[in-house]
Design a protein around this motif. Sequence first.
Motif, PDB file in Angstrom:
ATOM      1  N   UNK A  38       0.814  -1.215   0.000  1.00  0.00           N
ATOM      2  CA  UNK A  38       0.000   0.000   0.000  1.00  0.00           C
ATOM      3  C   UNK A  38       0.848   1.267   0.000  1.00  0.00           C
ATOM      4  N   UNK A  39       2.142   1.142   0.357  1.00  0.00           N
ATOM      5  CA  UNK A  39       2.985   2.330   0.421  1.00  0.00           C
ATOM      6  C   UNK A  39       2.451   3.327   1.426  1.00  0.00           C
ATOM      7  N   UNK A  40       2.252   4.584   1.021  1.00  0.00           N
ATOM      8  CA  UNK A  40       1.794   5.602   1.965  1.00  0.00           C
ATOM      9  C   UNK A  40       0.284   5.616   2.195  1.00  0.00           C
ATOM     10  N   UNK A  41      -0.468   4.730   1.546  1.00  0.00           N
ATOM     11  CA  UNK A  41      -1.929   4.856   1.538  1.00  0.00           C
ATOM     12  C   UNK A  41      -2.561   4.768   2.931  1.00  0.00           C
ATOM     13  N   UNK A  42      -2.210   3.737   3.709  1.00  0.00           N
ATOM     14  CA  UNK A  42      -2.835   3.581   5.017  1.00  0.00           C
ATOM     15  C   UNK A  42      -2.411   4.684   5.990  1.00  0.00           C
TER      16      UNK A  42
END
Length: 267
Positions: free
Chosen positions: A174-178
């Motif tokens: 998710x990388x920075x999404x959460x």
Amino acid sequence: MGRRARMTHLGVIGGGGWLAGALLRPVLTDRIIKPADLVLSSRSGNISGFEAWPGVHMTTDNAILVDASDVILLSIRPADIEALELDLRGRFVISVMAGVTVEEISDRFGAQRIVRAMPNACAEQRLSFTPWFATRDVRRSELDFARRFFAASGREHVISGEYELDYFTALTGSGPAFPALMADAMIRHAIESGIDPDTADIAVRQLFLGAATQMAGIAQTPADIVELFMEYRGTTAAGLSAMVEADLAHAVFKGLTAARRKAHRSD
């Protein structure tokens, strides 16, 4: 040494995508791949983002790419695999496609030496966590290449297989999404409390940068940090207690479970 030299010919199917670019620019900067030994394919054949390396080759013909390459990087959307007709027998294949198993890659394209990996959107900043695993036929020199390739864009980590990769697709893919979801909630709360929107945005971005940097550099676990602030019984403890009471962990578990379920096949 001879085998490693031959492995410098890399062809990237889906070379115009954001993930391919995020992975390749650090690799080119570190000279793991020479520009003249890199071939990118896309529907248009005209790919931006590589102006600093004019020697990079670009094509619309995947067959030409495969003929010119020892290593093939598959960096396309999982749904697009249906239209891909390739003969990858004898090639070392690295896949960064979510939900497409090594068995499916082997059945479709004839490849036996396969690495599956799941980098994330922080790759271009060299901050990706990239879990990966290899099939048993992958050569030692190819394992070394995969390790160096992914280390250029952050922290690479060898895992046991498909099950763990599906999980990490949900957790770190998710990388920075959460974190961004929580950051957005904090910014909106600050604005509703009368803080100027620009100031709220700057403050929360810096908070997350500082928190991530600190957690990456200390021995204490995140749970240790929470416990430490709870023991102070101050304003932060009051906020943490309210979040625990609201069962923030349940929302996180629910989100990761949904993402993990989707990772079994990402269309």
